[in-house]
Design an enzyme around this catalytic site. Structure first.
Site, mmCIF file in Angstrom:
data_model
loop_
_atom_site.group_PDB
_atom_site.id
_atom_site.type_symbol
_atom_site.label_atom_id
_atom_site.label_comp_id
_atom_site.label_asym_id
_atom_site.label_seq_id
_atom_site.Cartn_x
_atom_site.Cartn_y
_atom_site.Cartn_z
ATOM 1 N N CYS A 62 22.610 58.901 -82.560
ATOM 2 C CA CYS A 62 22.906 57.623 -81.898
ATOM 3 C C CYS A 62 24.415 57.351 -81.849
ATOM 4 O O CYS A 62 25.148 57.607 -82.799
ATOM 5 C CB CYS A 62 22.196 56.497 -82.635
ATOM 6 N N CYS A 66 26.247 51.815 -86.933
ATOM 7 C CA CYS A 66 25.624 50.914 -87.920
ATOM 8 C C CYS A 66 25.686 51.554 -89.311
ATOM 9 O O CYS A 66 25.149 52.649 -89.522
ATOM 10 C CB CYS A 66 24.185 50.613 -87.538
ATOM 11 N N CYS A 69 22.597 53.117 -91.175
ATOM 12 C CA CYS A 69 21.589 53.880 -90.433
ATOM 13 C C CYS A 69 21.787 55.402 -90.482
ATOM 14 O O CYS A 69 22.831 55.923 -90.077
ATOM 15 C CB CYS A 69 21.549 53.416 -88.986
ATOM 16 N N CYS A 106 4.667 50.369 -82.911
ATOM 17 C CA CYS A 106 6.068 50.093 -82.581
ATOM 18 C C CYS A 106 6.820 51.403 -82.383
ATOM 19 O O CYS A 106 6.892 52.225 -83.300
ATOM 20 C CB CYS A 106 6.745 49.348 -83.718
ATOM 21 N N CYS A 137 4.943 47.486 -79.119
ATOM 22 C CA CYS A 137 6.285 47.013 -79.471
ATOM 23 C C CYS A 137 7.238 48.188 -79.268
ATOM 24 O O CYS A 137 6.871 49.333 -79.569
ATOM 25 C CB CYS A 137 6.312 46.572 -80.924
ATOM 26 N N CYS A 197 10.736 40.114 -81.587
ATOM 27 C CA CYS A 197 10.688 40.527 -82.984
ATOM 28 C C CYS A 197 12.140 40.706 -83.410
ATOM 29 O O CYS A 197 12.821 41.603 -82.908
ATOM 30 C CB CYS A 197 9.907 41.835 -83.111
ATOM 31 N N ARG A 269 7.791 39.619 -91.642
ATOM 32 C CA ARG A 269 7.359 40.973 -92.020
ATOM 33 C C ARG A 269 8.143 41.527 -93.203
ATOM 34 O O ARG A 269 9.374 41.600 -93.165
ATOM 35 C CB ARG A 269 7.476 41.931 -90.833
HETATM 36 N N1 SAM Z 1 18.568 51.769 -82.013
HETATM 37 C C1 SAM Z 1 17.895 50.543 -81.850
HETATM 38 C C2 SAM Z 1 18.679 49.384 -82.394
HETATM 39 O O1 SAM Z 1 19.377 49.535 -83.384
HETATM 40 O O2 SAM Z 1 18.560 48.293 -81.829
HETATM 41 C C3 SAM Z 1 16.496 50.540 -82.425
HETATM 42 C C4 SAM Z 1 16.199 51.268 -83.708
HETATM 43 S S1 SAM Z 1 17.060 50.710 -85.181
HETATM 44 C C5 SAM Z 1 16.727 51.985 -86.314
HETATM 45 C C6 SAM Z 1 16.082 49.316 -85.671
HETATM 46 C C7 SAM Z 1 16.463 48.561 -86.917
HETATM 47 O O3 SAM Z 1 16.126 49.327 -88.064
HETATM 48 C C8 SAM Z 1 17.909 48.213 -87.144
HETATM 49 O O4 SAM Z 1 18.334 47.122 -86.409
HETATM 50 C C9 SAM Z 1 17.929 47.903 -88.629
HETATM 51 O O5 SAM Z 1 17.684 46.541 -88.835
HETATM 52 C C10 SAM Z 1 16.771 48.749 -89.180
HETATM 53 N N2 SAM Z 1 17.265 49.814 -90.064
HETATM 54 C C11 SAM Z 1 17.866 50.957 -89.704
HETATM 55 N N3 SAM Z 1 18.219 51.691 -90.772
HETATM 56 C C12 SAM Z 1 17.809 50.979 -91.863
HETATM 57 C C13 SAM Z 1 17.895 51.201 -93.267
HETATM 58 N N4 SAM Z 1 18.488 52.278 -93.754
HETATM 59 N N5 SAM Z 1 17.373 50.284 -94.086
HETATM 60 C C14 SAM Z 1 16.787 49.176 -93.584
HETATM 61 N N6 SAM Z 1 16.679 48.906 -92.270
HETATM 62 C C15 SAM Z 1 17.198 49.792 -91.420
HETATM 63 FE FE1 SF4 Z 2 21.644 53.587 -83.544
HETATM 64 FE FE2 SF4 Z 2 20.691 53.294 -85.981
HETATM 65 FE FE3 SF4 Z 2 22.348 51.488 -85.015
HETATM 66 FE FE4 SF4 Z 2 19.836 51.701 -83.989
HETATM 67 S S1 SF4 Z 2 20.389 51.081 -86.060
HETATM 68 S S2 SF4 Z 2 21.757 51.476 -82.860
HETATM 69 S S3 SF4 Z 2 19.538 53.898 -84.205
HETATM 70 S S4 SF4 Z 2 22.839 53.630 -85.423
#
Ligand code: SAM
Ligand code: SF4
Ligand code: DTB
Length: 334
Positions: A62, A66, A69, A106, A137, A197, A269
């Site tokens: 990606c 973040c 992530c 989802c 979802c 959500c 949730r």
């Molecule tokens: N890429 C898209 C986005 O970020 O909008 C969708 C998938 S992203 C993985 C969805 C959510 O997963 C993130 O907004 C975050 O809140 C949660 N998430 C991702 N990594 C995580 C982690 N290590 N621990 C807890 N929540 C996590």
């Molecule tokens: Fe990409 Fe992870 Fe951020 Fe979603 S949460 S936008 S998958 S880096």
């Protein structure tokens, strides 16, 4: 019989101030739990939990940064990038999820935003999953207005897009898109009449003010999200957030309780992080007003408790799983 609520707990408020949220957090634990449980019982069957199963339909690589992530291309985690999953494999997974008792499926993609070139393939997944009799979802990153409309037409019930943290702490976690970008996507989802959500993550080293700021931002949107995922950070090797100080578990329970009080009609949730929670901690989260979970042995790339264990936990707690939420019917309208 539902308990009688004080006037302030009956109203769907969108004008929360941070001090008021912090005052809820500061209540003696028993008083906070009593208040949350009272709100919960007035609005929901306290022994019923909604179950959603996750599938990563596009993993890794990606463009966003973040800090929590494992799917970000900016970090060195063990997750390998994969292309968009074919429809038949998605439907195979959805069928398994339905057979093991999930009512909502989802689908998550490690994208910054949905591209028009992928729209029809995702729309076909939504329609296919819906046709299996599951609620649908997706979480695909930023979404434009016409894309939201197309997904609604394809049968989309919910769009997941989290605010993640407070506006003030956000810049410490993500630099590649803004808080306002997220609010804009959520507006497109709402305008297309798709259930929202939206929640966030705690345990990222944020302050109490940041936790309050996240819940304030969620509750002060034009509508309370119909579903509010509260994630406890899953620390993953190679991500910048790996190794942050663990959060006090009772503070996590408080976060659930405060979310329940502030968004009385929303499904709250208990999301990522259950793998490292005791059964007793999860029981306390249900008591605090959580009434939805991610169910199934994987979240997106990390582990979730196994389904046999979850079923045993439900049995020990006398919890029934909701078979049909009739998408959005219970949702807050104001
Ligand atoms: N890429 C898209 C986005 O970020 O909008 C969708 C998938 S992203 C993985 C969805 C959510 O997963 C993130 O907004 C975050 O809140 C949660 N998430 C991702 N990594 C995580 C982690 N290590 N621990 C807890 N929540 C996590
Ligand atoms: Fe990409 Fe992870 Fe951020 Fe979603 S949460 S936008 S998958 S880096
Ligand atoms: C949400 O709030 N939590 C889910 C879902 N929405 C998409 C994702 C949790 C991801 C945890 C880390 C992983 O498994 O990659």
């Amino acid at each position: 019989m539902p308990e009688k609520l004080s006037n302030s707990d009956q109203i769907l408020r969108h004008d929360w101030q941070n001090e008021e949220v912090e005052a809820l957090y500061a209540l003696p634990f028993s008083d906070l739990m009593y208040r949350a449980q009272t709100v919960h019982r007035a609005n929901f069957d306290p022994n019923e939990v909604q179950v959603s199963t996750l599938l990563s339909i596009k993993t890794g690589g990606c463009a966003e940064d973040c800090g929590y992530c494992p799917q970000s291309a900016h970090h060195e985690s063990a997750v390998k990038a994969e292309p968009l999953m074919p429809l038949d494999k998605v439907l195979e997974n959805a069928t398994k999820a339905k057979d093991s008792g999930a009512s909502r499926f989802c689908m998550g993609a490690a994208w910054r935003n949905l591209k028009d070139r992928d729209l029809e393939r995702v729309a076909a997944m939504v329609t296919g999953v819906k046709d299996l009799g599951l609620e649908t979802c997706v979480t695909l990153g930023m979404l434009e207005e016409h894309q939201a409309k197309r997904l609604k037409d394809a049968g989309l019930d919910y769009y997941n897009h989290n605010l993640d943290t407070s506006p003030e702490y956000y810049g410490d976690i993500i630099s590649t898109r803004t808080y306002q970008d997220r609010l804009d996507t959520l507006a497109h989802v709402r305008d297309a009449d798709i259930n929202v959500c939206s929640g966030g993550i705690v345990g990222m080293g944020e302050s109490l003010t940041d936790r309050s700021g996240l819940l304030r931002s969620l509750a002060n949107m034009p509508n309370h999200p119909q579903s509010v995922p509260i994630n406890l950070l899953v620390q993953v090797e190679g991500t910048p957030m790996d190794g942050v100080d663990a959060m006090d578990p009772l503070m996590f329970v408080r976060t659930i309780a405060v979310a329940r009080i502030m968004m009385p009609l929303s499904y709250v949730r208990l999301s990522a992080g259950r793998e490292h929670m005791s059964d007793e901690l999860q029981a306390m989260c249900f008591l605090a007003g959580a009434n939805s979970i991610f169910y199934g042995e994987k979240l997106l790339t990390t582990d979730n408790p196994d389904t046999a264990h979850d079923q045993q936990l439900f049995e020990r707690l006398g919890i029934n799983t909701q078979t049909d939420t009739k998408a959005g019917e219970h949702a807050s309208a104001a």
